[in-house]
Write a protein that holds these residues in place. Structure first.
Motif, PDB file in Angstrom:
ATOM      1  N   PHE A   1       0.853  -1.184   0.000  1.00 17.88           N
ATOM      2  CA  PHE A   1       0.000   0.000   0.000  1.00 17.88           C
ATOM      3  C   PHE A   1       0.893   1.239   0.000  1.00 17.88           C
ATOM      4  O   PHE A   1       1.735   1.400   0.898  1.00 17.88           O
TER       5      PHE A   1
ATOM      6  N   GLY B   1      -4.955   6.365   4.590  1.00 16.12           N
ATOM      7  CA  GLY B   1      -4.197   5.206   4.125  1.00 16.12           C
ATOM      8  C   GLY B   1      -2.810   5.092   4.701  1.00 16.12           C
ATOM      9  O   GLY B   1      -2.027   4.222   4.276  1.00 16.12           O
TER      10      GLY B   1
ATOM     11  N   LYS C   1      -2.222   1.631   6.663  1.00 14.12           N
ATOM     12  CA  LYS C   1      -2.010   0.504   5.757  1.00 14.12           C
ATOM     13  C   LYS C   1      -0.617   0.541   5.143  1.00 14.12           C
ATOM     14  O   LYS C   1       0.027  -0.498   4.975  1.00 14.12           O
TER      15      LYS C   1
ATOM     16  N   SER D   1       2.220  -2.396   5.476  1.00 16.65           N
ATOM     17  CA  SER D   1       2.848  -3.081   4.347  1.00 16.65           C
ATOM     18  C   SER D   1       4.365  -2.899   4.346  1.00 16.65           C
ATOM     19  O   SER D   1       5.100  -3.822   3.981  1.00 16.65           O
TER      20      SER D   1
ATOM     21  N   GLU E   1      -8.724  -3.350  13.576  1.00 15.16           N
ATOM     22  CA  GLU E   1      -9.006  -4.667  12.994  1.00 15.16           C
ATOM     23  C   GLU E   1      -9.606  -4.588  11.593  1.00 15.16           C
ATOM     24  O   GLU E   1      -9.184  -5.341  10.698  1.00 15.16           O
ATOM     25  N   PRO E   2     -10.593  -3.705  11.309  1.00 16.11           N
ATOM     26  CA  PRO E   2     -11.137  -3.678   9.936  1.00 16.11           C
ATOM     27  C   PRO E   2     -10.076  -3.346   8.883  1.00 16.11           C
ATOM     28  O   PRO E   2     -10.096  -3.904   7.778  1.00 16.11           O
ATOM     29  N   ILE E   3      -9.164  -2.445   9.223  1.00 19.83           N
ATOM     30  CA  ILE E   3      -8.100  -2.083   8.277  1.00 19.83           C
ATOM     31  C   ILE E   3      -7.190  -3.281   8.046  1.00 19.83           C
ATOM     32  O   ILE E   3      -6.814  -3.595   6.906  1.00 19.83           O
TER      33      ILE E   3
ATOM     34  N   ARG F   1      -7.935  -6.448   8.427  1.00 22.74           N
ATOM     35  CA  ARG F   1      -8.654  -7.483   7.669  1.00 22.74           C
ATOM     36  C   ARG F   1      -8.581  -7.196   6.169  1.00 22.74           C
ATOM     37  O   ARG F   1      -8.426  -8.116   5.354  1.00 22.74           O
ATOM     38  N   ARG F   2      -8.684  -5.933   5.796  1.00 24.70           N
ATOM     39  CA  ARG F   2      -8.593  -5.581   4.374  1.00 24.70           C
ATOM     40  C   ARG F   2      -7.179  -5.795   3.838  1.00 24.70           C
ATOM     41  O   ARG F   2      -6.988  -5.882   2.621  1.00 24.70           O
ATOM     42  N   ALA F   3      -6.207  -5.899   4.737  1.00 23.48           N
ATOM     43  CA  ALA F   3      -4.824  -6.166   4.328  1.00 23.48           C
ATOM     44  C   ALA F   3      -4.491  -7.652   4.383  1.00 23.48           C
ATOM     45  O   ALA F   3      -3.337  -8.025   4.189  1.00 23.48           O
ATOM     46  N   GLY F   4      -5.505  -8.490   4.665  1.00 25.23           N
ATOM     47  CA  GLY F   4      -5.284  -9.930   4.632  1.00 25.23           C
ATOM     48  C   GLY F   4      -5.151 -10.611   5.974  1.00 25.23           C
ATOM     49  O   GLY F   4      -4.915 -11.822   6.038  1.00 25.23           O
TER      50      GLY F   4
END
Length: 253
Positions: free
Chosen positions: A113, A201, A204, A208, A231-233, A235-238
């Motif tokens: 990201f 962002g 994220k 990364s 946690e939601p962020i 989760r979007r990162a895998g």
């Protein structure tokens, strides 16, 4: 990623077999309980693993209570037994802290990201960089970070990465990675961003960057004790939730 395999590895490597984090810390192993104790004010202390049941839990808690001074904690995980262990800890007078999700991802699977325009992600493991990171955390979290600063400055070589997000001359976010030699894991900790820079962002991008640094070291799993805001962020990162954790201490934090 197989969450069941990740949880099994987590319990074994980061709870039952984790070596002391510094020369001042000792691991004390009993048949049904493992604790870390230290003579250094900046080192973490507490119960890291248990194998209890309804017949043994109360006696184990009672035996541990004299240790609950300062920042000593019982780090409880939701898959620990017996199922009512949190109620038993509370009944013994210990105070439950914030519930966090333990989320894990394979380092190689975390996407890249890019930071937003005008923000640069830099590595900063020098004493000056650590000072900048802990100063930022003090601004973000409103807590005294002198203990954390001492802990990071005392970290053994090769066990720590610190990254900063910088906009111009201002540090706007900071985070670190703790490495656990001999395990498949690295822990992502301390992600804090100034309020006016959130939602762009940056978090994220910091995750990364740390994933790439960990991947270069051969780390398989990245682990985070995540608050509901993070946690939601993640989760979007895998990242995938494998359990939850909550520390119990002698007094509220």
């Amino acid at each position: 990623m197989d969450p069941v395999a990740a949880l099994s590895a987590f319990d074994r490597q980061l709870r039952r077999e984790l070596p002391p984090g510094d020369p001042e810390t000792t691991v004390e192993r009993e048949p049904r309980l493992i604790r870390h104790v230290s003579t250094a004010a900046h080192s973490w202390q507490g119960v890291v693993w248990t194998d209890l049941d309804a017949a043994t839990a109360d006696a184990a808690i009672a035996a541990e209570l004299p240790r609950f001074t300062g920042d000593y904690e019982w780090k409880h995980f939701s898959h620990d037994r017996p199922a009512d262990l949190p109620d038993r800890l509370a009944a013994a007078g210990l105070v439950a802290d914030v519930l966090e999700a333990v989320v894990v991802a394979e380092a190689a699977g975390v996407p890249d990201f890019a930071p937003p325009a005008g923000v640069e992600i830099v590595e900063a493991t020098t004493p000056e960089g650590i000072e900048k990171a802990t100063d930022l955390h003090q601004r973000v979290f409103g807590k005294d970070m002198s203990k954390l600063r001492a802990q990071l400055l005392a970290a053994a070589p090769g066990t720590l990465d610190v990254v900063l997000a910088v906009a111009g001359d201002e540090v706007v976010s900071a985070a670190r990675t703790d490495y656990y030699p001999g395990t498949d894991f690295a822990g992502l900790w301390g992600g804090g961003t100034l309020p006016e820079w959130r939602g762009k962002g940056i978090y994220k991008a910091v995750v990364s960057r740390r994933a790439r640094l960990a991947q270069a070291r051969g780390v398989k799993y990245l682990q985070v004790d995540a608050l509901p805001t993070s946690e939601p962020i993640l989760r979007r990162a895998g990242f995938v939730r494998i359990t939850t954790t909550r520390p119990f201490t002698a007094r509220p934090r």
